[in-house]
Design a protein around this motif. Structure first.
Motif, PDB file in Angstrom:
ATOM      1  N   LEU A   9     -20.216 -17.425  13.291  1.00 20.08           N
ATOM      2  CA  LEU A   9     -20.255 -15.887  13.721  1.00 20.08           C
ATOM      3  C   LEU A   9     -19.157 -14.929  13.070  1.00 20.08           C
ATOM      4  CD1 LEU A   9     -21.140 -16.303  17.395  1.00 20.08           C
ATOM      5  CD2 LEU A   9     -22.522 -15.947  15.735  1.00 20.08           C
ATOM      6  N   LYS A  10     -17.855 -15.581  12.727  1.00 23.15           N
ATOM      7  CA  LYS A  10     -16.865 -14.767  12.226  1.00 23.15           C
ATOM      8  C   LYS A  10     -16.876 -14.850  10.874  1.00 23.15           C
ATOM      9  CE  LYS A  10     -14.526 -15.284  16.439  1.00 23.15           C
ATOM     10  NZ  LYS A  10     -13.377 -15.669  17.454  1.00 23.15           N
ATOM     11  N   GLU A  11     -16.883 -16.037  10.207  1.00 24.91           N
ATOM     12  CA  GLU A  11     -16.498 -16.029   8.741  1.00 24.91           C
ATOM     13  C   GLU A  11     -17.355 -15.245   7.963  1.00 24.91           C
ATOM     14  OE1 GLU A  11     -16.416 -19.893   7.034  1.00 24.91           O
ATOM     15  OE2 GLU A  11     -14.598 -20.436   8.128  1.00 24.91           O
ATOM     16  N   PRO A  12     -18.630 -15.278   8.083  1.00 22.28           N
ATOM     17  CA  PRO A  12     -19.381 -14.423   7.211  1.00 22.28           C
ATOM     18  C   PRO A  12     -19.155 -12.697   7.067  1.00 22.28           C
ATOM     19  CG  PRO A  12     -20.965 -15.744   8.269  1.00 22.28           C
ATOM     20  CD  PRO A  12     -19.509 -15.874   8.928  1.00 22.28           C
ATOM     21  N   PHE A  13     -18.676 -12.285   8.229  1.00 18.68           N
ATOM     22  CA  PHE A  13     -18.144 -11.159   8.406  1.00 18.68           C
ATOM     23  C   PHE A  13     -16.686 -10.743   7.733  1.00 18.68           C
ATOM     24  CE2 PHE A  13     -21.960  -9.514  10.300  1.00 18.68           C
ATOM     25  CZ  PHE A  13     -22.330 -10.535  11.213  1.00 18.68           C
ATOM     26  N   GLU A  14     -16.049 -11.745   7.623  1.00 18.89           N
ATOM     27  CA  GLU A  14     -14.369 -11.679   7.013  1.00 18.89           C
ATOM     28  C   GLU A  14     -14.701 -11.477   5.454  1.00 18.89           C
ATOM     29  OE1 GLU A  14     -12.564 -15.052   8.525  1.00 18.89           O
ATOM     30  OE2 GLU A  14     -12.502 -14.376  10.549  1.00 18.89           O
ATOM     31  N   CYS A  15     -15.710 -11.957   4.867  1.00 15.53           N
ATOM     32  CA  CYS A  15     -15.509 -12.180   3.361  1.00 15.53           C
ATOM     33  C   CYS A  15     -16.696 -11.540   2.703  1.00 15.53           C
ATOM     34  CB  CYS A  15     -15.572 -13.497   3.003  1.00 15.53           C
ATOM     35  SG  CYS A  15     -16.710 -14.546   3.430  1.00 15.53           S
ATOM     36  N   ALA A  16     -17.450 -10.706   3.708  1.00 13.37           N
ATOM     37  CA  ALA A  16     -18.695  -9.974   3.128  1.00 13.37           C
ATOM     38  C   ALA A  16     -18.157  -8.861   2.148  1.00 13.37           C
ATOM     39  CB  ALA A  16     -19.529  -9.228   4.372  1.00 13.37           C
ATOM     40  N   HIS A  17     -17.217  -8.452   2.203  1.00 16.27           N
ATOM     41  CA  HIS A  17     -16.870  -7.261   1.226  1.00 16.27           C
ATOM     42  C   HIS A  17     -16.662  -7.983  -0.231  1.00 16.27           C
ATOM     43  CE1 HIS A  17     -17.037  -3.801   4.131  1.00 16.27           C
ATOM     44  NE2 HIS A  17     -16.392  -4.543   4.989  1.00 16.27           N
ATOM     45  N   GLU A  18     -15.910  -9.191   0.219  1.00 17.94           N
ATOM     46  CA  GLU A  18     -15.674  -9.951  -1.330  1.00 17.94           C
ATOM     47  C   GLU A  18     -16.748 -10.201  -2.063  1.00 17.94           C
ATOM     48  OE1 GLU A  18     -12.678 -12.933  -0.079  1.00 17.94           O
ATOM     49  OE2 GLU A  18     -11.522 -11.532   0.734  1.00 17.94           O
ATOM     50  N   HIS A  19     -17.495 -10.869  -1.130  1.00 12.54           N
ATOM     51  CA  HIS A  19     -18.924 -11.014  -2.111  1.00 12.54           C
ATOM     52  C   HIS A  19     -19.668  -9.939  -2.465  1.00 12.54           C
ATOM     53  CE1 HIS A  19     -18.706 -15.309  -1.000  1.00 12.54           C
ATOM     54  NE2 HIS A  19     -18.476 -15.017   0.365  1.00 12.54           N
ATOM     55  N   ARG A  20     -19.793  -8.586  -1.594  1.00  8.50           N
ATOM     56  CA  ARG A  20     -20.389  -7.798  -2.119  1.00  8.50           C
ATOM     57  C   ARG A  20     -19.665  -7.187  -3.652  1.00  8.50           C
ATOM     58  NH1 ARG A  20     -20.213  -3.571   2.060  1.00  8.50           N
ATOM     59  NH2 ARG A  20     -21.429  -5.049   3.227  1.00  8.50           N
ATOM     60  N   PHE A  21     -18.397  -7.139  -3.613  1.00  7.45           N
ATOM     61  CA  PHE A  21     -17.732  -6.709  -4.701  1.00  7.45           C
ATOM     62  C   PHE A  21     -18.135  -7.726  -5.839  1.00  7.45           C
ATOM     63  CE2 PHE A  21     -14.619  -4.643  -1.716  1.00  7.45           C
ATOM     64  CZ  PHE A  21     -15.020  -3.437  -1.864  1.00  7.45           C
ATOM     65  N   ALA A  22     -18.074  -8.827  -5.776  1.00  5.94           N
ATOM     66  CA  ALA A  22     -18.249  -9.929  -6.878  1.00  5.94           C
ATOM     67  C   ALA A  22     -19.542  -9.713  -7.267  1.00  5.94           C
ATOM     68  CB  ALA A  22     -18.250 -11.328  -6.123  1.00  5.94           C
ATOM     69  N   ALA A  23     -20.702  -9.424  -6.308  1.00 11.62           N
ATOM     70  CA  ALA A  23     -21.859  -9.423  -6.691  1.00 11.62           C
ATOM     71  C   ALA A  23     -22.170  -7.914  -7.539  1.00 11.62           C
ATOM     72  CB  ALA A  23     -22.556  -9.336  -5.593  1.00 11.62           C
ATOM     73  N   THR A  24     -21.322  -7.086  -7.041  1.00 12.02           N
ATOM     74  CA  THR A  24     -21.511  -5.667  -7.919  1.00 12.02           C
ATOM     75  C   THR A  24     -21.008  -6.005  -9.310  1.00 12.02           C
ATOM     76  OG1 THR A  24     -21.321  -4.480  -5.614  1.00 12.02           O
ATOM     77  CG2 THR A  24     -20.728  -3.162  -7.593  1.00 12.02           C
ATOM     78  N   GLU A  25     -19.819  -6.629  -9.245  1.00 11.23           N
ATOM     79  CA  GLU A  25     -19.117  -6.748 -10.442  1.00 11.23           C
ATOM     80  C   GLU A  25     -20.177  -7.705 -11.673  1.00 11.23           C
ATOM     81  OE1 GLU A  25     -15.433  -8.783  -9.944  1.00 11.23           O
ATOM     82  OE2 GLU A  25     -14.234  -6.740  -9.353  1.00 11.23           O
ATOM     83  N   LYS A  26     -20.803  -8.636 -10.938  1.00  8.66           N
ATOM     84  CA  LYS A  26     -21.760  -9.632 -11.769  1.00  8.66           C
ATOM     85  C   LYS A  26     -22.800  -8.516 -12.263  1.00  8.66           C
ATOM     86  CE  LYS A  26     -20.843 -13.702  -9.553  1.00  8.66           C
ATOM     87  NZ  LYS A  26     -21.257 -15.069  -8.861  1.00  8.66           N
ATOM     88  N   ILE A  27     -23.382  -7.724 -11.433  1.00  8.85           N
ATOM     89  CA  ILE A  27     -24.564  -6.918 -11.777  1.00  8.85           C
ATOM     90  C   ILE A  27     -24.063  -5.878 -12.734  1.00  8.85           C
ATOM     91  CG2 ILE A  27     -25.851  -4.891 -10.946  1.00  8.85           C
ATOM     92  CD1 ILE A  27     -26.037  -6.319  -8.462  1.00  8.85           C
ATOM     93  N   MET A  28     -22.852  -5.241 -12.785  1.00  6.43           N
ATOM     94  CA  MET A  28     -22.397  -4.139 -13.740  1.00  6.43           C
ATOM     95  C   MET A  28     -22.131  -4.971 -15.056  1.00  6.43           C
ATOM     96  SD  MET A  28     -19.649  -2.136 -11.350  1.00  6.43           S
ATOM     97  CE  MET A  28     -19.189  -1.433 -13.010  1.00  6.43           C
ATOM     98  N   ALA A  29     -21.692  -6.317 -15.044  1.00  7.53           N
ATOM     99  CA  ALA A  29     -21.438  -7.033 -16.158  1.00  7.53           C
ATOM    100  C   ALA A  29     -22.745  -6.957 -16.714  1.00  7.53           C
ATOM    101  CB  ALA A  29     -20.768  -8.236 -15.972  1.00  7.53           C
ATOM    102  N   VAL A  30     -23.826  -7.537 -16.194  1.00  6.65           N
ATOM    103  CA  VAL A  30     -25.366  -7.795 -16.691  1.00  6.65           C
ATOM    104  C   VAL A  30     -25.676  -6.601 -17.309  1.00  6.65           C
ATOM    105  CG1 VAL A  30     -27.568  -8.301 -16.145  1.00  6.65           C
ATOM    106  CG2 VAL A  30     -25.875  -9.834 -15.383  1.00  6.65           C
ATOM    107  N   GLN A  31     -25.366  -5.139 -16.408  1.00  9.97           N
ATOM    108  CA  GLN A  31     -26.062  -4.085 -17.029  1.00  9.97           C
ATOM    109  C   GLN A  31     -25.184  -3.513 -18.293  1.00  9.97           C
ATOM    110  OE1 GLN A  31     -25.300  -1.533 -13.674  1.00  9.97           O
ATOM    111  NE2 GLN A  31     -27.548  -1.923 -12.708  1.00  9.97           N
ATOM    112  N   PHE A  32     -23.772  -3.768 -18.369  1.00  4.82           N
ATOM    113  CA  PHE A  32     -23.110  -3.481 -19.588  1.00  4.82           C
ATOM    114  C   PHE A  32     -23.572  -4.298 -20.662  1.00  4.82           C
ATOM    115  CE2 PHE A  32     -19.726  -1.597 -16.784  1.00  4.82           C
ATOM    116  CZ  PHE A  32     -19.884  -0.203 -17.203  1.00  4.82           C
ATOM    117  N   GLU A  33     -23.822  -5.286 -20.775  1.00  3.60           N
ATOM    118  CA  GLU A  33     -24.569  -6.384 -21.730  1.00  3.60           C
ATOM    119  C   GLU A  33     -25.618  -5.645 -22.110  1.00  3.60           C
ATOM    120  OE1 GLU A  33     -24.685 -10.467 -20.427  1.00  3.60           O
ATOM    121  OE2 GLU A  33     -22.549 -10.515 -20.013  1.00  3.60           O
ATOM    122  N   ALA A  34     -26.727  -5.292 -21.248  1.00  2.00           N
ATOM    123  CA  ALA A  34     -27.878  -4.829 -21.749  1.00  2.00           C
ATOM    124  C   ALA A  34     -27.811  -3.419 -22.376  1.00  2.00           C
ATOM    125  CB  ALA A  34     -28.809  -4.640 -20.512  1.00  2.00           C
ATOM    126  N   VAL A  35     -26.682  -2.562 -22.077  1.00  2.36           N
ATOM    127  CA  VAL A  35     -26.331  -1.373 -22.760  1.00  2.36           C
ATOM    128  C   VAL A  35     -25.869  -1.891 -24.062  1.00  2.36           C
ATOM    129  CG1 VAL A  35     -25.088   0.711 -22.429  1.00  2.36           C
ATOM    130  CG2 VAL A  35     -26.146   0.080 -20.471  1.00  2.36           C
TER     131      VAL A  35
END
Length: 78
Positions: A9-35
């Motif tokens: 109940l507690k762990e997923p909420f403690e690191c949700a922001h870190e996972h969101r930032f990591a996912a956003t960085e991966k998406i941006m990397a893929v988008q930059f590669e496409a560009v």
């Protein structure tokens, strides 16, 4: 984790922001590669157009010079 309650109940909420930032960085990397790939294709197309443009310019200059030489030949002594 030392407190009472379920850790699930507690762990997923403690690191949700870190996972969101990591996912956003991966998406941006893929988008930059496409560009980058698109820019490389555009640059290759521009190089082709530039080559064709120079060939056209040289062709026009060649026609003008050949007409000038033909005019000199016709104007010369017969």
């Amino acid at each position: 984790m030392s407190g009472p309650g379920s850790r699930y109940l507690k762990e997923p909420f403690e690191c949700a922001h870190e996972h969101r930032f990591a996912a956003t960085e991966k998406i941006m990397a893929v988008q930059f590669e496409a560009v980058d790939k698109r820019l490389e294709r555009i640059e290759a197309m521009i190089a082709g157009v530039e080559r064709r443009l120079w060939m056209t310019v040289f062709g026009v200059v060649g026609v003008i010079l050949s007409q000038a030489v033909q005019g000199l030949i016709d104007f010369g002594p017969k």
